[in-house]
Design a protein around this motif. Structure first.
Motif, mmCIF file in Angstrom:
data_model
loop_
_atom_site.group_PDB
_atom_site.id
_atom_site.type_symbol
_atom_site.label_atom_id
_atom_site.label_comp_id
_atom_site.label_asym_id
_atom_site.label_seq_id
_atom_site.Cartn_x
_atom_site.Cartn_y
_atom_site.Cartn_z
ATOM 1 N N ASP A 1 -1.649 1.601 -2.956
ATOM 2 C CA ASP A 1 -1.412 1.768 -1.152
ATOM 3 C C ASP A 1 -0.312 2.788 -0.167
ATOM 4 O O ASP A 1 0.541 1.810 -0.858
ATOM 5 C CB ASP A 1 -1.498 0.337 -0.470
ATOM 6 C CG ASP A 1 -2.048 0.302 1.041
ATOM 7 O OD1 ASP A 1 -1.354 1.328 1.853
ATOM 8 O OD2 ASP A 1 -2.245 -1.145 1.392
ATOM 9 N N GLY B 1 -0.699 -1.056 5.311
ATOM 10 C CA GLY B 1 -0.871 -2.527 4.281
ATOM 11 C C GLY B 1 -2.458 -2.971 4.488
ATOM 12 O O GLY B 1 -2.424 -3.230 4.357
ATOM 13 N N THR C 1 -4.602 -3.154 1.586
ATOM 14 C CA THR C 1 -3.375 -4.201 0.441
ATOM 15 C C THR C 1 -5.278 -5.661 1.124
ATOM 16 O O THR C 1 -5.137 -6.580 0.254
ATOM 17 C CB THR C 1 -2.415 -4.626 0.927
ATOM 18 O OG1 THR C 1 -1.460 -2.841 0.087
ATOM 19 C CG2 THR C 1 -1.542 -5.951 -0.148
ATOM 20 N N LYS D 1 -0.545 -9.364 2.877
ATOM 21 C CA LYS D 1 0.328 -8.338 2.620
ATOM 22 C C LYS D 1 1.522 -8.657 3.328
ATOM 23 O O LYS D 1 2.135 -7.951 2.767
ATOM 24 C CB LYS D 1 0.352 -6.873 3.090
ATOM 25 C CG LYS D 1 -0.011 -7.394 5.020
ATOM 26 C CD LYS D 1 -0.742 -6.516 5.479
ATOM 27 C CE LYS D 1 -0.962 -6.278 7.276
ATOM 28 N NZ LYS D 1 -1.730 -5.397 8.463
ATOM 29 N N SER E 1 6.486 -4.830 -4.505
ATOM 30 C CA SER E 1 5.535 -3.922 -3.542
ATOM 31 C C SER E 1 5.891 -2.370 -4.141
ATOM 32 O O SER E 1 6.249 -2.014 -4.648
ATOM 33 C CB SER E 1 5.362 -4.082 -2.216
ATOM 34 O OG SER E 1 6.465 -3.637 -1.635
ATOM 35 N N VAL F 1 -4.709 -3.877 -7.795
ATOM 36 C CA VAL F 1 -4.347 -2.894 -6.063
ATOM 37 C C VAL F 1 -2.528 -2.947 -6.944
ATOM 38 O O VAL F 1 -1.791 -3.565 -6.707
ATOM 39 C CB VAL F 1 -4.442 -4.012 -5.244
ATOM 40 C CG1 VAL F 1 -3.569 -3.262 -3.453
ATOM 41 C CG2 VAL F 1 -5.900 -3.654 -4.700
ATOM 42 N N PRO G 1 0.001 -2.510 -3.634
ATOM 43 C CA PRO G 1 0.374 -3.444 -2.682
ATOM 44 C C PRO G 1 1.171 -2.871 -1.747
ATOM 45 O O PRO G 1 2.203 -1.904 -2.560
ATOM 46 C CB PRO G 1 -0.044 -5.015 -2.624
ATOM 47 C CG PRO G 1 1.111 -5.426 -3.718
ATOM 48 C CD PRO G 1 0.578 -3.630 -4.697
ATOM 49 N N SER G 2 0.912 -2.541 -0.392
ATOM 50 C CA SER G 2 2.212 -2.379 0.749
ATOM 51 C C SER G 2 2.167 -3.577 1.855
ATOM 52 O O SER G 2 1.321 -3.828 2.176
ATOM 53 C CB SER G 2 1.865 -0.736 0.655
ATOM 54 O OG SER G 2 1.149 -0.763 1.684
ATOM 55 N N ASN G 3 3.278 -2.797 2.264
ATOM 56 C CA ASN G 3 3.076 -3.865 3.540
ATOM 57 C C ASN G 3 4.179 -2.651 4.655
ATOM 58 O O ASN G 3 4.650 -1.995 4.340
ATOM 59 C CB ASN G 3 3.443 -4.691 3.883
ATOM 60 C CG ASN G 3 5.055 -5.192 2.711
ATOM 61 O OD1 ASN G 3 5.880 -4.380 3.186
ATOM 62 N ND2 ASN G 3 5.094 -6.639 1.576
#
Length: 259
Positions: free
Chosen positions: A38, A43, A46, A53, A59, A82, A84-86
């Protein structure tokens, strides 16, 4: 050797995230080793895979900016792995500007785990900037979702130009994986016209499967679930299962083989 596919379109709301989540889930169900990366600061991929997220750490931001090993940031879910991101990732584009080989930071990070997966999908932001450029430089191919609505083709030329420029100067191996028609409504002339125009331009690159407008597809993310899990019997879920089959036909390899 795993294959990395960027899912990109500079226009927002065309189904990039929905496609990433559900194609990843369908391929996982088919026995494939899949990772969803991601790289969109929103996000949504995610959270769409059932991850919070807002609390996730480390991340993708930490991978790109702080040099954390990608493997340490990967979260395993029953729908697929995954990265992940935010919202913190939104600052990475600026911070990467001064980085050495700034266009290849993601490629280097994913290179460490690429052989652990058969397919890595990168959900790109709805813009053509440093994060998207990193995704294109890291990828073997680009999957382009195109919304079957008025103005859908607007900006598509810019994306194709960016892909060609990236291929020419930064990633000579980059190809178009395929073009996916999304949010198709057979009751409207616009959907039919857009579909025809896309097929004229991209020809055999257009997937046979067309993703319909479907309320279950829209509802699933709010429950943190792929539509295949939220309502497997829905038309939306069934089309993503068919898309996975079409995708695998175009990328023939024995199940479970990441080499």
């Amino acid at each position: 050797m795993g294959k990395i596919i960027a899912v990109a379109n500079q226009k927002g709301g065309v189904g990039k995230t929905t496609t990433c989540v559900n194609l990843c889930c369908a391929l996982k169900e088919a026995g494939r080793k899949v990772l969803l990366c991601d790289i969109d600061p929103q996000g949504n991929c995610t959270s769409g895979m059932g991850i919070d997220k807002n609390t996730v750490s480390p991340s993708l931001y930490n991978v790109l900016v702080d040099g954390v090993e990608a493997e340490k940031a990967v979260i395993k879910t029953k729908f697929g792995d995954v990265l992940p991101s935010n919202a913190i990732l939104s600052g990475a584009g600026i911070e990467l500007v001064g980085a050495q080989s700034r266009e290849f930071v993601l490629k280097k990070a994913l290179g460490e785990i690429k052989n652990s997966y058969e397919y890595i999908f990168i959900d790109c932001p709805p813009s053509l900037e440093m994060l998207t450029l990193n995704a294109l430089c890291a990828s073997d191919s680009v999957l382009i979702p195109v919304q079957c609505e008025y103005f859908a083709l607007e900006g598509l030329t810019d994306l194709i130009t960016t892909i060609r420029m990236t291929k020419k100067s930064l990633n000579t191996a980059l190809e178009i994986e395929g073009v996916l028609l999304t949010m198709f409504d057979s009751r409207t002339n616009f959907s039919m016209q857009v579909a025809e125009e896309v097929k004229k331009f991209f020809k055999t690159k257009v997937y046979n499967v067309v993703i319909p407008r479907n309320v279950r597809i829209s509802e699933a993310p709010s429950h943190g679930l792929p539509v295949l899990v939220y309502d497997r019997g829905s038309r939306g879920a069934q089309t993503y299962i068919e898309l996975a089959k079409d995708f695998m036909r175009r990328n023939r390899r024995p199940a479970g083989n990441a080499d």
